[in-house]
Structures are given as structure tokens and as C-alpha cells.
Scaffold this active site. Structure first.
Site, short mmCIF file in Angstrom:
data_model
loop_
_atom_site.label_atom_id
_atom_site.label_comp_id
_atom_site.label_asym_id
_atom_site.label_seq_id
_atom_site.Cartn_x
_atom_site.Cartn_y
_atom_site.Cartn_z
N ASN A 1 8.28 -5.79 -1.16
CA ASN A 1 7.83 -4.30 -0.43
C ASN A 1 6.21 -4.64 0.13
O ASN A 1 5.51 -3.89 -0.95
CB ASN A 1 8.59 -3.68 -0.95
N ARG B 1 5.68 12.13 -3.65
CA ARG B 1 5.74 12.73 -1.47
C ARG B 1 6.74 12.17 -1.11
O ARG B 1 6.80 11.49 -1.68
CB ARG B 1 3.66 12.48 -1.54
N GLU C 1 12.84 -10.07 0.77
CA GLU C 1 11.90 -8.50 1.66
C GLU C 1 12.63 -7.38 0.77
O GLU C 1 14.07 -7.43 1.28
CB GLU C 1 12.04 -8.81 2.76
N PRO D 1 0.27 -1.10 -0.27
CA PRO D 1 0.38 0.81 0.07
C PRO D 1 0.94 0.72 -0.23
O PRO D 1 1.92 1.17 1.62
CB PRO D 1 -0.75 0.21 1.58
N ASN D 2 0.07 2.00 -0.80
CA ASN D 2 0.84 3.67 -0.57
C ASN D 2 1.99 3.75 -1.74
O ASN D 2 2.74 4.69 -2.14
CB ASN D 2 0.74 4.18 0.85
N TYR E 1 11.71 8.26 0.44
CA TYR E 1 11.55 7.16 -0.35
C TYR E 1 12.02 7.67 -1.46
O TYR E 1 12.29 6.90 -2.09
CB TYR E 1 9.75 7.52 -0.23
N ARG F 1 14.24 4.07 11.72
CA ARG F 1 13.04 5.17 11.86
C ARG F 1 12.32 4.45 13.33
O ARG F 1 12.66 3.89 14.13
CB ARG F 1 12.40 3.90 10.58
N HIS G 1 12.75 -3.82 0.97
CA HIS G 1 12.32 -1.44 1.91
C HIS G 1 13.01 -1.13 1.17
O HIS G 1 14.25 -0.74 1.30
CB HIS G 1 12.64 -1.47 3.21
N ALA H 1 3.97 -1.00 4.86
CA ALA H 1 2.83 -1.12 6.04
C ALA H 1 2.18 -2.28 6.36
O ALA H 1 2.70 -2.76 7.57
CB ALA H 1 1.80 -0.27 6.52
#
Ligand code: CA2
Length: 156
Positions: free
Chosen positions: A75, A19, A99, A11-12, A24, A108, A101, A78
């Protein structure tokens, strides 16, 4: 036959490049997808690059990888930190999983430092921005076709 790698984004991640570039980066997801398909070709891998904002759709795609894909790079965004459903699907599919990221999740917020998905992953790459996807493809190549030369190599 060219092995297919299913490359999933959670998601996102469709918002990449528009943004929060300080976290990112400014590369769009479409750019990353095109780079992955191109790099996959040099490795002799077909890359099926997808994104969804929906947990169930990601689970369906993971289940559908059985018999069609040689490995999964994901990835989970969230959902990494929340989704036992995605973990269970990855464990059930019995394919090599990597995986990825973009950010270094260990640098973070506390809630990003644990990933359920990592339990199903052969390895985790984080903190290298979009280059992490390329590193994951290189690692996946070794897992799925270690002795298989790319199509344009002299040994092919
Ligand atoms: O660093 C990563 O790749 C993450 O998986 C990205 C997720 C985050 O929840 C994970 O903890 C780490 C967030 C993806 C959202 O991407 C956006 C991109 C641009 C603007 C807003 C969100």
C-alpha cells in the site's frame, strides 16, 4: 521452506485508527499487521510487515526483497500517485507485486485515481478497508505457491 511475503505500507499509514476513521476505518496498522501475519501462517506464508514515511526507505526495502522474498504486497499510500522511484524499484525486483488501498481510490479526488505503482502490479485491490490485505495475501498465495499446502493441512 516457507515463502516470505514483504508487505509494505507507505506514508501516514502509521496514523491509522487515530484520525479520519470515516475514510480509513478504526483499525490500527498494528492490528492489520497482526492479522496479516496470522492469516499468512494459515496459508503457509511468512509475512514481513513494515511501514515507512520515507520514499527512499521503501525503495531500499523493495531492492532488498530480491533473493529474500517471494512476493511484495504494497500500500504505497500517497506515493502511489507520485512515485516513479517506487515504480522503477518494483519493476526491477522482478517479483510478483500486489497493490492494496484501504479506500476506493476511484471514488475519491481526481488526483488519487492514477497510481504509478499499478503499472508494476499483477493486481490491485481497493475499497475493502483492512480486509483488502487479507484478499491480497490469498491472491499472493496463488501466485507464489499454487500447489503448496499450508503447514497444518493433511497433505503437508
Ligand atoms: O486508501 C488507501 O489505502 C490510500 O493508499 C491511503 C493514502 C492515500 O494517500 C491514498 O490515496 C489511498 C493515505 C494514507 C494516510 O492514512 C491516514 C490514516 C489516518 C489518518 C490520516 C492518514
Amino acid at each position: 521452506m516457507t515463502p516470505t511475503i514483504l508487505l509494505l505500507n507507505g506514508p501516514n499509514l502509521n496514523l491509522l485508527g487515530s484520525r479520519q476513521p470515516e475514510i480509513y476505518g478504526s483499525t490500527t496498522l498494528a492490528d492489520i499487521g497482526a492479522d496479516c501475519v496470522r492469516h499468512g501462517r494459515t496459508l503457509g506464508l511468512a509475512v514481513d510487515f513494515r511501514q515507512s514515511n520515507h520514499e527512499g526507505e521503501l525503495v531500499d526495502w523493495i531492492q532488498g526483497a530480491r533473493g529474500t522474498a517471494a512476493g511484495i504486497i504494497i500500500n504505497p499510500a500517497a506515493y502511489s500517485h507520485t512515485s516513479i522511484a517506487i515504480l522503477d524499484a518494483l519493476l526491477a525486483v522482478e517479483l510478483p507485486v500486489i497493490e492494496v488501498h484501504l479506500s476506493n481510490i476511484h471514488q475519491r479526488e481526481e488526483y488519487r485515481r492514477h497510481s504509478y505503482v499499478s503499472q508494476a502490479a499483477r493486481g490491485v485491490i481497493c475499497g475493502f478497508a483492512s480486509h483488502g490485505y487479507i484478499l491480497a495475501l490469498d491472491a499472493m498465495k496463488r501466485l507464489v505457491a499454487p500447489a503448496c499446502p499450508p503447514p497444518d493441512s493433511e497433505e503437508a
